[in-house]
Enzyme design. Structure first.
Site, short mmCIF file in Angstrom:
data_model
loop_
_atom_site.label_atom_id
_atom_site.label_comp_id
_atom_site.label_asym_id
_atom_site.label_seq_id
_atom_site.Cartn_x
_atom_site.Cartn_y
_atom_site.Cartn_z
N CYS A 1 0.79 -1.23 0.00
CA CYS A 1 0.00 0.00 0.00
C CYS A 1 0.83 1.28 0.00
O CYS A 1 0.53 2.19 -0.79
CB CYS A 1 -0.98 0.02 1.17
SG CYS A 1 -1.14 -1.50 2.05
N ARG B 1 7.22 -10.92 5.28
CA ARG B 1 6.73 -10.71 6.64
C ARG B 1 7.43 -11.66 7.58
O ARG B 1 7.53 -12.85 7.29
CB ARG B 1 5.22 -10.97 6.71
CG ARG B 1 4.44 -9.98 5.89
CD ARG B 1 2.98 -10.27 5.93
NE ARG B 1 2.28 -9.32 5.07
CZ ARG B 1 0.98 -9.34 4.83
NH1 ARG B 1 0.23 -10.25 5.41
NH2 ARG B 1 0.42 -8.46 4.04
N GLN C 1 1.38 -11.11 -3.33
CA GLN C 1 -0.03 -10.79 -3.16
C GLN C 1 -0.61 -10.39 -4.51
O GLN C 1 0.03 -9.67 -5.27
CB GLN C 1 -0.18 -9.59 -2.24
CG GLN C 1 -0.24 -9.93 -0.77
CD GLN C 1 -0.47 -8.68 0.04
OE1 GLN C 1 0.14 -7.65 -0.21
NE2 GLN C 1 -1.35 -8.77 1.01
N ASP D 1 -2.53 -8.04 -5.26
CA ASP D 1 -2.99 -6.87 -4.53
C ASP D 1 -3.54 -5.80 -5.47
O ASP D 1 -3.19 -5.77 -6.64
CB ASP D 1 -1.77 -6.30 -3.78
CG ASP D 1 -2.16 -5.57 -2.51
OD1 ASP D 1 -3.37 -5.47 -2.25
OD2 ASP D 1 -1.26 -5.11 -1.80
N HIS E 1 -5.07 -1.47 -5.09
CA HIS E 1 -5.55 -0.34 -4.31
C HIS E 1 -6.42 0.52 -5.20
O HIS E 1 -5.99 0.93 -6.27
CB HIS E 1 -4.37 0.44 -3.73
CG HIS E 1 -3.59 -0.41 -2.75
ND1 HIS E 1 -2.46 -1.09 -3.08
CD2 HIS E 1 -3.88 -0.74 -1.46
CE1 HIS E 1 -2.06 -1.80 -2.04
NE2 HIS E 1 -2.89 -1.61 -1.04
N LYS F 1 -12.89 -4.68 7.23
CA LYS F 1 -12.66 -5.46 6.01
C LYS F 1 -13.71 -6.53 5.81
O LYS F 1 -14.39 -6.94 6.75
CB LYS F 1 -11.28 -6.11 6.05
CG LYS F 1 -11.11 -7.05 7.24
CD LYS F 1 -9.80 -7.82 7.16
CE LYS F 1 -9.68 -8.76 8.35
NZ LYS F 1 -8.60 -9.72 8.21
N HIS G 1 -8.24 -1.44 -0.19
CA HIS G 1 -7.21 -2.47 -0.42
C HIS G 1 -7.98 -3.74 -0.76
O HIS G 1 -8.90 -4.09 -0.03
CB HIS G 1 -6.40 -2.78 0.83
CG HIS G 1 -5.84 -1.59 1.53
ND1 HIS G 1 -4.49 -1.33 1.58
CD2 HIS G 1 -6.42 -0.61 2.24
CE1 HIS G 1 -4.27 -0.24 2.28
NE2 HIS G 1 -5.44 0.22 2.71
ZN LIG Z 1 -2.97 -2.37 0.84
#
Ligand SMILES: [Zn+2]
Ligand SMILES: [Zn+2]
Length: 643
Positions: free
Chosen positions: A348, A377, A395, A397, A399, A479, A525
């Site tokens: 992000c 992580r 990910q 991912d 945004h 979320k 996200h």
């Molecule tokens: Zn994010």
């Protein structure tokens, strides 16, 4: 007289001091026979417990449903743990017992065996045999209570120091004055209970394994021996459970990964998978499906750096809220450069830097930036688990920067993408969960309220059923999580859609509205699969390594009967590859029987055998895993097999 209320609302009159067993008997002889325990105002109790006047009761049996069914299993597993301790103490006199609770899949008991003795898994059958004798004897569980001091004396006398310590802690920490004991046959345990009336209620059980466990989970304390087992109300349920376990063992991705050339792990990089060529193809295929959703839904793809200045993570809030999960890096030669860096645990902040670097008009919104972002992580080594819990992953991912009014449409589109994508991979049963503000969080009450309302309204508008998970949101916003159920009945959380008012503040993001003024965008996200690596692990287990044709990294092996058919085999391979089909030629000088066996072991969907006849006629002999021999197919018609 005492009056109790039954589940259907009717009142039952009983003699004063009547017990759960009396109530069951008053209702009917069958129930009296089947009763395991009684719920008194929602609390599970022994059948012998006197029922208070005016209480609401439910009799728990092996046929109870819902929450009571879970309690009924809990009871017989707890009973079984006591019976196992009984057997162990008989087989190894002088054994010290500690604790033996029921757990989700069964029960265990932790023992300290006398010096020099150490049972192994080869002894489990002997223990089971003893347990069976006690179960057949149908010994009652008898509860008694005594003063804590007396109990300490008793267990000291029996050289049971763990029980003594447990009682002393109860006295010190909870101010307990009296404790309860349960006796079954020759064995008496310090135990809160409750228990079923007798050992005969354990209809089916099995001991499974032995492991080491520290007393109280403390590595400075005594190492004990933990014996695991499970129990059910019937032989059939136990068999079903054992079958499932066997299936799970056979489809364990940690075993199949190296076996099928998909991935491997090395001690040099704990929790970070190495993708072998076959596995890399699998990842690409997964990525291809995700990318199709991106294109269809107006997302654009970006790439942001892996290593970013530590200061950025202060600004994003990760330093405060997520630091213990981050890897920090610094150059070996600083040369006056005092900056520290971190490996990104999330994508992000990088995406926000990108958004912040340009001027945006309301006409550009929603701006949907997708990234197959490689994140790292830190997880404790003890919790790592194959591909399912790793330290580095990709990910899928994205945004989305949008206005408040656009949230609902975006959430709709994300939910739709998830439905389509999961169905493509064979997961039709999607469970949705809405998680709200956790204890550790940033942002104002108003922001949280409006974010939570936004997500809830989007779900309600879609008419979706969802569960509420209070306090389980991320530190920056609420979320929606998406869960699927796999072939073995296990559920997995995959996708997520998170609303965030915080990060746009922290990065001072803005866009120019129709009114020419600057406005703050909202940030969503979202990840559809979550982690590509973890999803690959789930897929491997879901399919037991035998992927559907479209998803198999290698879709067919071409097996020449002899070396002189190799050229023809390569020609066929070339044609198929030209049609976008993933094949390999088995070029070894092995017998064709051996080649077929190896292709079977590699769990490939198709085997194409080419010998004298096939070569002369321009065909191949097709064998499929699911249907066996499928006869000869002309090489021109072959590609259609793979549709
Ligand atoms: Zn994010
Ligand atoms: Zn107990």
């Amino acid at each position: 007289m005492a009056t109790v209320k039954l589940p259907d609302g009717t009142a039952l009159e009983l003699a004063d001091g009547a017990s759960g067993a009396d109530a069951a008997a008053a209702i009917g002889p069958r129930l009296a026979k089947d009763a395991l325990a009684v719920k008194v105002d929602g609390e599970l109790r022994d059948l012998t417990t006197p029922l208070p006047d005016g209480s609401e009761i439910r009799i728990v049996t092996a046929r109870s449903e819902g929450e009571d069914a879970a309690d009924a299993l809990w009871l017989v597993r707890h009973d079984a743990a006591h019976v196992m301790a009984t057997a162990v103490c008989e087989l190894w006199p002088g054994t010290r017992v500690s604790i033996g609770p029921p757990i989700e899949s069964g029960f265990y008991y932790d023992f300290e065996f006398p010096e020099g003795t150490r049972p192994t898994e080869a002894d489990l059958e002997r223990i089971e045999e003893r347990m069976r004798a006690h179960i057949e004897a149908d010994e009652p569980f008898e509860r008694s209570e005594l003063e804590a001091a007396q109990a300490v004396e008793r267990f000291q006398g029996e050289d049971q120091p763990y029980k003594v310590e447990l009682i002393e802690d109860l006295v010190r920490d909870e101010g307990v004055r009296r404790v309860s004991l349960y006796r079954n046959g020759p064995f008496t345990d310090l135990c809160r209970g409750p228990h079923a009336p007798s050992t005969g209620r354990i209809k089916a059980f099995k001991l499974s394994s032995i492991a080491g466990a520290y007393w109280r989970g403390d590595e400075r304390r005594q190492m004990l021996t933990r014996i695991y087992g499970t129990a059910f109300h019937s032989r059939a349920e136990l068999e079903h459970h054992l079958e499932r376990l066997e299936q799970a063992r056979a489809s364990d991705h940690r075993r199949l990964g190296p076996e099928l050339d998909l991935f491997m792990f090395r001690p040099e990089a704990p929790g970070m998978p190495f993708w072998l060529p076959q596995g890399t193809v699998l990842l690409r295929l997964i990525e291809r499906e995700v990318r199709e959703q991106l294109v269809r839904r107006g997302y654009v793809e970006i790439k942001t750096p892996q290593v970013l200045d530590e200061e950025l993570w202060h600004r994003s809030g990760h330093w405060e809220n997520y630091r213990e999960n981050m890897f920090f890096v610094e150059p070996a030669e600083r040369e006056g450069d005092e900056r520290r860096f971190a490996l990104k645990p999330m994508n992000c902040p990088g995406a926000c830097l990108m958004f912040a670097s340009g001027r945006h008009s309301y006409r550009e919104l929603p701006l949907r930036l997708a990234e197959f972002g490689h994140v790292s992580r830190y997880e404790r080594e003890g919790v790592l688990h194959g591909l399912l819990r790793v330290r580095a992953f990709t990910q899928d991912d994205a945004h989305v920067y949008c206005t408040l009014e656009q949230i609902a449409d975006e959430v709709d589109s994300i939910c739709e993408a998830i439905d389509e994508l999961y169905a493509r991979f064979g997961f039709d049963d999607v469970r949705v969960e809405l998680s709200t503000r956790p204890e550790k969080s940033v942002g104002t009450d108003e922001q949280w309220e409006s974010a939570e309302r936004g997500l809830r309204e989007a779900l309600e508008r879609q008419g979706r059923e969802f569960e509420l998970s209070p306090g389980e949101g991320t530190f920056y916003g609420p979320k929606i999580d998406f869960h699927v159920t796999d072939a073995l009945g296990r559920t997995w959380q995959l996708g997520t859609c998170q609303l965030d008012f915080q990060m746009p503040e922290r990065f001072e993001l803005s866009f120019q509205g129709a009114d020419n003024a600057e406005h703050r965008p909202v940030m969503i996200h979202r990840a559809l699969l979550g982690s590509l690596e973890r999803f690959a692990g789930i897929l491997i287990e879901h399919h037991g390594g035998r992927f559907p044709v479209w998803l198999a990294p290698t879709q067919a092996a071409i097996l020449p009967v002899a070396d002189r058919h190799l050229d023809y085999a390569r020609t066929v391979a070339g044609e198929l590859e030209g049609a976008g089909i993933r094949v390999r030629v088995d070029e070894r000088s092995e017998s064709v029987g051996r080649k077929i066996r190896d292709a079977e072991l590699a769990k490939l969907p198709f085997m194409l055998v080419v010998g004298e006849r096939e070569q002369a006629e321009g065909v191949v002999s097709v064998r499929s895993h699911t249907e066996g021999d499928r006869g000869q197919v002309s090489s021109a018609a072959l590609a259609a097999l793979f549709d």
